[in-house]
Design a protein around this motif. Structure first.
Motif, PDB file in Angstrom:
ATOM      1  N   ASP B 163      14.843  42.276  76.879  1.00 39.95           N
ATOM      2  CA  ASP B 163      15.784  43.403  77.010  1.00 39.95           C
ATOM      3  C   ASP B 163      15.206  44.352  77.895  1.00 39.95           C
ATOM      4  O   ASP B 163      16.053  44.780  78.818  1.00 39.95           O
ATOM      5  N   LEU B 164      13.986  44.670  77.795  1.00 39.67           N
ATOM      6  CA  LEU B 164      13.508  45.625  78.766  1.00 39.67           C
ATOM      7  C   LEU B 164      13.341  45.198  80.259  1.00 39.67           C
ATOM      8  O   LEU B 164      13.739  45.768  81.014  1.00 39.67           O
ATOM      9  N   GLU B 166      15.391  42.902  81.310  1.00 41.06           N
ATOM     10  CA  GLU B 166      16.883  42.981  81.952  1.00 41.06           C
ATOM     11  C   GLU B 166      17.000  44.277  82.394  1.00 41.06           C
ATOM     12  O   GLU B 166      17.882  44.286  83.263  1.00 41.06           O
ATOM     13  N   MET B 167      16.791  45.396  81.673  1.00 34.87           N
ATOM     14  CA  MET B 167      17.253  46.561  81.723  1.00 34.87           C
ATOM     15  C   MET B 167      16.500  46.911  83.208  1.00 34.87           C
ATOM     16  O   MET B 167      17.059  47.550  83.963  1.00 34.87           O
ATOM     17  N   VAL B 168      15.074  46.590  83.245  1.00 36.56           N
ATOM     18  CA  VAL B 168      14.330  47.036  84.848  1.00 36.56           C
ATOM     19  C   VAL B 168      15.156  46.163  86.003  1.00 36.56           C
ATOM     20  O   VAL B 168      15.583  46.629  86.973  1.00 36.56           O
ATOM     21  N   MET B 169      15.481  44.915  85.681  1.00 38.51           N
ATOM     22  CA  MET B 169      15.952  44.006  86.680  1.00 38.51           C
ATOM     23  C   MET B 169      17.479  44.620  87.062  1.00 38.51           C
ATOM     24  O   MET B 169      18.017  44.510  88.093  1.00 38.51           O
ATOM     25  N   SER B 170      18.239  45.088  86.011  1.00 40.10           N
ATOM     26  CA  SER B 170      19.567  45.782  86.270  1.00 40.10           C
ATOM     27  C   SER B 170      19.206  46.877  87.474  1.00 40.10           C
ATOM     28  O   SER B 170      20.313  46.959  88.268  1.00 40.10           O
TER      29      SER B 170
END
Lengths: 252, 270
Positions: B163-164, B166-170
């Motif tokens: 989750d984290l 993916e969040m940073v990748m966003s």
């Protein structure tokens, strides 16, 4: 439904998971056509597991469609991944705050990616924390904040980059009714004030009616069942009628 | 509601009592072992159980004589160099293994094989393959701690929150920024644990390496004590390593307390 100036466009998009050669693939999205206009507030509504988040991930460029074309502002968000730096911001279902960063450092995250100088970064982050009523908590670590406060930080983080497109994946679903309602109202105000295009995923009919100026109801696998437009002058009776219509589709 | 003065005083006394009890329970085992040793020294000759006073004198002597202290520092340097080498190589391998399934499938059995090779065998291989003392010891240290570092960093990378990430990748970070803002902070707690664990292992292995293949260092000095049946000396040199490990662990714990202050602490602990 066609949109005059689509900023997000999905053309015959299918997404399947699993090994298709083994015949075990699962279709989450099936030949979906969708256009979202600039400045539009789209609520994507559907039952759990209907592929809403998959659509979301494809628009965000985090996953690639199995077939079909996804374009955002005329470009492929998956292949031109870096080109969308600072142009798409996401508010997730859970806050996804980095536990090792304070509230203000979490809000600064997106700005760091844009190489904004530290002073300016801090100023912007503080501005958004202030707007969301979190001044005084800027140096708190996530574990010291309540669920509502953490979600506010994540909204501030999304707005801080001033991205034109906001993708929201059920951001208030984990909060209690009152906190969710307050945050939803704040969020709506910010989106309208700043002229953003927003795609808002939800499984709540009331939330979709409250937020969207357009509501799309998805069937499973994700494909449009109904596409509805809401005007500012939509009456309560008309909203009730729309609610009934959505309930009928979801019951199928 | 505020606490009354007697209540507050009782609370403070209780807290002080808890600290003393903890300190006592920590010190007690050492006191018991030391006492038993001292009692034994009264009944056995010094080459079997020397008096603790003699041991303390020898310890002090090592610390104040540069020629002896330099041996301790040489050993410490070898431990740290070996661990640093193993860590950097292991971390690089772990990144490759985390990124590529085929690399993981290829390297995992090799590292497992290395793990099964006794430290003494690496000493023999090093003596045959290398000429200088330092390259030999460095090689031994790296080979014995490399698998553990690699597997620990790999585990940390694989255990990172999706989750984290993916969040940073966003936010579409560059690779360097992804490492700086997400990967390094996420795996740092495991890296610290890996260092703590490997520090103990390395301090044991370095003695074996120096015992066989060195002309200086704690291991070499232990060999000298063994040849003259000097138990006090053997103990004093061993304690130098124990002190080093204790100091290094304390430094790592101190760093952890600062770096990981963001962690929530539950009032009800495990």
């Amino acid at each position: 439904m066609t949109v005059a100036q689509p900023i997000i466009r999905l053309d015959q998009v299918t997404k399947a998971f699993g090994a298709s050669s083994a015949g075990a693939s699962f279709k989450a999205v099936d030949r979906l056509d969708l256009e979202v206009g600039s400045g539009q507030m789209l609520a994507l509504l559907g039952k759990t597991g209907c592929g809403k988040s998959t659509i979301f991930n494809m628009i965000a460029g985090l996953t690639e469609p199995t077939s079909g074309i996804v374009t955002v502002d005329g470009r492929n968000p998956f292949h031109d991944f870096d080109a969308f730096r600072g142009k798409i911001a996401i508010v997730f279902q859970n806050d996804r705050l980095l536990p090792w960063r304070t509230a203000v450092q979490n809000v600064e995250l997106g700005l760091e990616m844009l190489d904004i100088p530290p002073g300016q970064r801090n100023e912007t982050a503080m501005h958004w924390l202030g707007k969301l009523g979190l001044l005084g908590h800027e140096h708190d670590y996530p574990h010291a904040l309540s669920g509502g406060m953490r979600q506010r930080v994540s909204i501030a983080r999304a707005f801080a980059t001033d991205a034109n497109i906001l993708l929201c994946d059920e951001p208030f679903s984990a909060l209690d009714e009152m906190t969710g309602r307050t945050l939803r109202a704040e969020f709506l105000k910010l989106v309208k004030e700043n002229g953003k295009t927003a795609v808002f995923i939800t499984h709540s009919i009331n939330e979709a009616l409250e937020i969207g100026d357009r509501i799309i109801v998805l069937r499973r696998p994700a494909n449009i069942a109904i596409d509805l437009r809401l005007e500012t002058e939509t009456t309560v009776a008309e909203k009730d009628e729309i609610r009934q219509k959505i309930q009928n589709v979801l019951a199928m | 509601m505020t606490m009354s003065e007697p209540q507050a005083a009782r609370g403070a006394t209780k807290a002080r009592g808890a600290i003393w009890r903890r300190a006592f329970s920590y010190i007690l085992p050492f006191v018991v072992v030391a006492s038993l040793w001292q009692i034994a020294s009264l009944f056995f000759p010094p080459f079997l159980f020397p008096s603790l006073i003699d041991v303390f004198k020898r310890c002090f002597g090592i610390l104040v004589h540069w020629d002896q202290l330099s041996d301790v520092l040489a050993t410490v340097g070898r431990i740290l160099a070996g661990l640093a080498g193993a860590f950097f190589i292991g971390a690089a391998l772990a990144v490759v293994m985390a990124r590529s399934q085929s690399a993981n499938r290829f390297l995992s059995p090799i590292l497992t094989l290395f793990q099964g090779i006794p430290a003494l065998s690496w000493v023999v291989f090093a003596i045959i393959w290398f000429h200088g003392i330092e390259p030999r010891i460095f090689f031994i240290m790296v080979m014995t701690t490399l698998p553990a570092f690699t597997f620990q960093v790999l585990g940390a990378l694989q255990g990172m929150s999706r989750d984290l990430t993916e969040m940073v990748m966003s936010f579409r970070p560059t690779r360097a920024k992804l490492f700086r803002v997400m990967i390094i902070p996420a795996i740092l707690p495991d890296i610290m644990t890996a260092w703590k664990v490997n520090l103990g292992n390395a301090s044991r292995v370095v003695v074996v390496a120096e015992l066989v293949g060195a002309t200086g260092g704690v291991g070499y000095e232990l060999l000298q004590q063994q040849q003259v049946f000097d138990m006090a000396g053997a103990l004093a040199w061993t304690l130098q390593l124990v002190f080093f490990v204790l100091i290094a662990q304390a430094v790592l714990t101190f760093i952890e307390n600062i770096v990981f202050r963001y962690r929530a602490v539950s009032e009800r602990t495990l």
